[in-house]
Write a protein that holds these residues in place. Structure first.
Motif, PDB file in Angstrom:
ATOM      1  N   GLY A 161       2.523  19.107   2.863  1.00 37.80           N
ATOM      2  CA  GLY A 161       3.840  19.338   2.291  1.00 37.80           C
ATOM      3  C   GLY A 161       4.770  18.146   2.314  1.00 37.80           C
ATOM      4  O   GLY A 161       5.950  18.282   1.972  1.00 37.80           O
ATOM      5  N   ALA A 162       4.275  16.971   2.690  1.00 37.61           N
ATOM      6  CA  ALA A 162       5.114  15.769   2.683  1.00 37.61           C
ATOM      7  C   ALA A 162       5.226  15.223   1.264  1.00 37.61           C
ATOM      8  O   ALA A 162       4.281  15.296   0.474  1.00 37.61           O
ATOM      9  N   LEU A 163       6.383  14.681   0.936  1.00 37.65           N
ATOM     10  CA  LEU A 163       6.597  14.040  -0.363  1.00 37.65           C
ATOM     11  C   LEU A 163       6.283  12.558  -0.222  1.00 37.65           C
ATOM     12  O   LEU A 163       6.796  11.896   0.685  1.00 37.65           O
ATOM     13  N   VAL A 164       5.448  12.045  -1.112  1.00 43.15           N
ATOM     14  CA  VAL A 164       5.032  10.642  -1.040  1.00 43.15           C
ATOM     15  C   VAL A 164       5.354   9.953  -2.356  1.00 43.15           C
ATOM     16  O   VAL A 164       4.826  10.321  -3.408  1.00 43.15           O
ATOM     17  N   ASP A 165       6.237   8.969  -2.294  1.00 37.98           N
ATOM     18  CA  ASP A 165       6.570   8.142  -3.454  1.00 37.98           C
ATOM     19  C   ASP A 165       5.836   6.815  -3.338  1.00 37.98           C
ATOM     20  O   ASP A 165       5.794   6.221  -2.254  1.00 37.98           O
ATOM     21  N   VAL A 203      12.288   1.788 -18.747  1.00 38.84           N
ATOM     22  CA  VAL A 203      10.969   2.406 -18.597  1.00 38.84           C
ATOM     23  C   VAL A 203      10.666   2.622 -17.116  1.00 38.84           C
ATOM     24  O   VAL A 203      11.352   2.086 -16.239  1.00 38.84           O
ATOM     25  N   HIS A 204       9.610   3.417 -16.833  1.00 37.04           N
ATOM     26  CA  HIS A 204       9.388   3.880 -15.461  1.00 37.04           C
ATOM     27  C   HIS A 204       7.916   3.814 -15.055  1.00 37.04           C
ATOM     28  O   HIS A 204       7.458   4.618 -14.238  1.00 37.04           O
ATOM     29  N   PHE A 205       7.179   2.854 -15.589  1.00 40.63           N
ATOM     30  CA  PHE A 205       5.755   2.752 -15.290  1.00 40.63           C
ATOM     31  C   PHE A 205       5.490   2.429 -13.815  1.00 40.63           C
ATOM     32  O   PHE A 205       6.303   1.825 -13.124  1.00 40.63           O
ATOM     33  N   LEU A 206       4.314   2.867 -13.360  1.00 46.71           N
ATOM     34  CA  LEU A 206       3.793   2.562 -12.024  1.00 46.71           C
ATOM     35  C   LEU A 206       4.722   3.039 -10.905  1.00 46.71           C
ATOM     36  O   LEU A 206       4.909   2.389  -9.875  1.00 46.71           O
ATOM     37  N   ARG A 207       5.262   4.241 -11.134  1.00 50.75           N
ATOM     38  CA  ARG A 207       6.078   4.934 -10.136  1.00 50.75           C
ATOM     39  C   ARG A 207       5.713   6.413 -10.166  1.00 50.75           C
ATOM     40  O   ARG A 207       5.517   6.983 -11.242  1.00 50.75           O
ATOM     41  N   GLY A 208       5.626   7.031  -9.009  1.00 52.36           N
ATOM     42  CA  GLY A 208       5.310   8.451  -9.012  1.00 52.36           C
ATOM     43  C   GLY A 208       5.484   9.093  -7.653  1.00 52.36           C
ATOM     44  O   GLY A 208       5.598   8.416  -6.627  1.00 52.36           O
ATOM     45  N   ARG A 209       5.521  10.417  -7.676  1.00 58.21           N
ATOM     46  CA  ARG A 209       5.654  11.221  -6.451  1.00 58.21           C
ATOM     47  C   ARG A 209       4.610  12.325  -6.465  1.00 58.21           C
ATOM     48  O   ARG A 209       4.358  12.949  -7.497  1.00 58.21           O
ATOM     49  N   GLN A 210       3.997  12.557  -5.306  1.00 57.52           N
ATOM     50  CA  GLN A 210       3.088  13.673  -5.105  1.00 57.52           C
ATOM     51  C   GLN A 210       3.368  14.310  -3.748  1.00 57.52           C
ATOM     52  O   GLN A 210       3.963  13.684  -2.855  1.00 57.52           O
ATOM     53  N   THR A 211       2.923  15.569  -3.582  1.00 55.22           N
ATOM     54  CA  THR A 211       3.073  16.302  -2.326  1.00 55.22           C
ATOM     55  C   THR A 211       1.719  16.404  -1.651  1.00 55.22           C
ATOM     56  O   THR A 211       0.718  16.752  -2.296  1.00 55.22           O
ATOM     57  N   THR A 212       1.665  16.110  -0.354  1.00 57.43           N
ATOM     58  CA  THR A 212       0.389  16.135   0.353  1.00 57.43           C
ATOM     59  C   THR A 212      -0.184  17.548   0.420  1.00 57.43           C
ATOM     60  O   THR A 212       0.539  18.532   0.569  1.00 57.43           O
ATOM     61  N   ASP A 213      -1.519  17.629   0.323  1.00 51.36           N
ATOM     62  CA  ASP A 213      -2.202  18.915   0.418  1.00 51.36           C
ATOM     63  C   ASP A 213      -2.450  19.269   1.888  1.00 51.36           C
ATOM     64  O   ASP A 213      -1.909  18.620   2.797  1.00 51.36           O
ATOM     65  N   ASN A 266       9.824  14.377   4.450  1.00 53.78           N
ATOM     66  CA  ASN A 266       9.314  15.700   4.800  1.00 53.78           C
ATOM     67  C   ASN A 266       9.587  16.665   3.655  1.00 53.78           C
ATOM     68  O   ASN A 266      10.186  16.298   2.632  1.00 53.78           O
ATOM     69  N   THR A 267       9.158  17.905   3.814  1.00 54.88           N
ATOM     70  CA  THR A 267       9.257  18.869   2.720  1.00 54.88           C
ATOM     71  C   THR A 267      10.695  19.153   2.307  1.00 54.88           C
ATOM     72  O   THR A 267      10.961  19.593   1.190  1.00 54.88           O
ATOM     73  N   GLY A 290      12.964  16.766   2.142  1.00 60.20           N
ATOM     74  CA  GLY A 290      13.501  15.563   1.531  1.00 60.20           C
ATOM     75  C   GLY A 290      14.097  14.568   2.506  1.00 60.20           C
ATOM     76  O   GLY A 290      14.723  13.589   2.090  1.00 60.20           O
ATOM     77  N   THR A 291      13.901  14.794   3.812  1.00 57.66           N
ATOM     78  CA  THR A 291      14.382  13.845   4.818  1.00 57.66           C
ATOM     79  C   THR A 291      13.404  12.684   4.937  1.00 57.66           C
ATOM     80  O   THR A 291      12.195  12.896   5.076  1.00 57.66           O
ATOM     81  N   SER A 292      13.915  11.467   4.892  1.00 58.17           N
ATOM     82  CA  SER A 292      13.055  10.288   4.956  1.00 58.17           C
ATOM     83  C   SER A 292      12.360  10.193   6.310  1.00 58.17           C
ATOM     84  O   SER A 292      12.991  10.300   7.360  1.00 58.17           O
ATOM     85  N   LEU A 293      11.035   9.991   6.274  1.00 55.80           N
ATOM     86  CA  LEU A 293      10.244   9.825   7.491  1.00 55.80           C
ATOM     87  C   LEU A 293       9.771   8.388   7.684  1.00 55.80           C
ATOM     88  O   LEU A 293       9.662   7.920   8.814  1.00 55.80           O
ATOM     89  N   LYS A 294       9.483   7.694   6.589  1.00 54.10           N
ATOM     90  CA  LYS A 294       8.942   6.341   6.721  1.00 54.10           C
ATOM     91  C   LYS A 294       8.990   5.606   5.388  1.00 54.10           C
ATOM     92  O   LYS A 294       8.639   6.154   4.350  1.00 54.10           O
ATOM     93  N   VAL A 295       9.432   4.354   5.433  1.00 53.42           N
ATOM     94  CA  VAL A 295       9.301   3.422   4.313  1.00 53.42           C
ATOM     95  C   VAL A 295       8.357   2.326   4.777  1.00 53.42           C
ATOM     96  O   VAL A 295       8.590   1.695   5.814  1.00 53.42           O
TER      97      VAL A 295
END
Length: 240
Positions: A100-104, A130-140, A168-169, A171-176
């Motif tokens: 459930g972690a959000l990963v950009d 434009v917005h190429f080579l950027r994305g977000r997914q949620t961990t399984d 985290n799920t 939206g709180t930042s955990l790590k950059v």
């Protein structure tokens, strides 16, 4: 991270195979490498559960990450196909998989340019719209996210790298942090050879202003070839 120079060369050429979005040859094949960051994958204790280093977002972070929830981030950009697999674990829970972690992620194109920015001394080519080579997914349930991208290019002052921001799920930042690539003979960096730019003037990990203090927890495993495409995998432990 600051650029000392902006890039002037542009990637050109036609691309004729699904895995190869640029010219290729069999001599460019890279043998699978075991070099990479595997710390934290087993969750067996502090010696194998080191937290990923905190690194700068750099001057080109994604402006509205929630707008780019997608696994394929290529947006038609030319380059060698690369599948990116990132596993996120919880360093506060013996490095158990973090679901459930959000990963950009975001990185430069084959020419060394970033989307959403440009038209300045740091990057002359204007890609603000434009917005190429950027994305977000949620961990399984296994803590895994997968992206389809291209092998990054490079620009003056930096080694090949990918930016990562984990939340985290709620939206709180955990790590950059950032992902480093193995270098030297037989590696993907050598095979890609900076696309049309070559590697003259390339900054190695050991001299990079982010990675020069070591890449033990940030070095990915990269396998594949320019003809078949590349697979990148890494496990990053974050305090959830």
């Amino acid at each position: 991270m600051e650029r000392k120079h902006f890039l002037k060369s542009l990637l050109v050429g036609a691309f004729s195979t699904p895995a190869l979005l640029s010219a290729c040859s069999k001599t460019d094949e890279v043998a699978p490498t075991t070099t990479g960051s595997t710390t934290g994958t087993t969750g067996t204790g502090s010696s194998t559960c080191a937290v990923a280093p905190t690194e700068t977002e750099g001057p080109f972070p994604t402006k509205v990450p929630a707008s780019y929830v997608r696994s394929d981030i290529t947006d038609g950009k030319a380059g060698y196909k690369m599948t990116v697999k990132i596993t996120i674990t919880d360093s506060n829970n013996n490095c158990a998989a973090l679901a459930g972690a959000l990963v950009d992620i975001w990185h430069c194109d084959a020419e060394g340019n970033y989307s959403e920015y440009g038209g300045t001394g740091m990057q002359s080519t204007n890609y603000q719209a434009v917005h190429f080579l950027r994305g977000r997914q949620t961990t399984d349930s296994n803590g895994l996210v997968t992206f389809t991208s291209i092998f990054p290019g490079w620009y003056s002052g930096r080694a090949t790298h990918i930016h990562v921001h984990v939340y985290n799920t709620n939206g709180t930042s955990l790590k950059v942090t950032q992902i480093a690539f193995p270098e030297g003979t037989g590696t993907a960096v050598a095979a890609v050879n900076g696309y049309n730019k070559g590697l003259s003037g390339y900054t190695s990990n050991s001299k990079d202003n982010v990675f020069s203090d070591g890449v033990t927890q940030e070095l990915a495993t990269v396998t594949g070839s320019t003809s078949a495409g590349f697979d990148l995998s890494i496990t990053l432990a974050v305090p959830a």
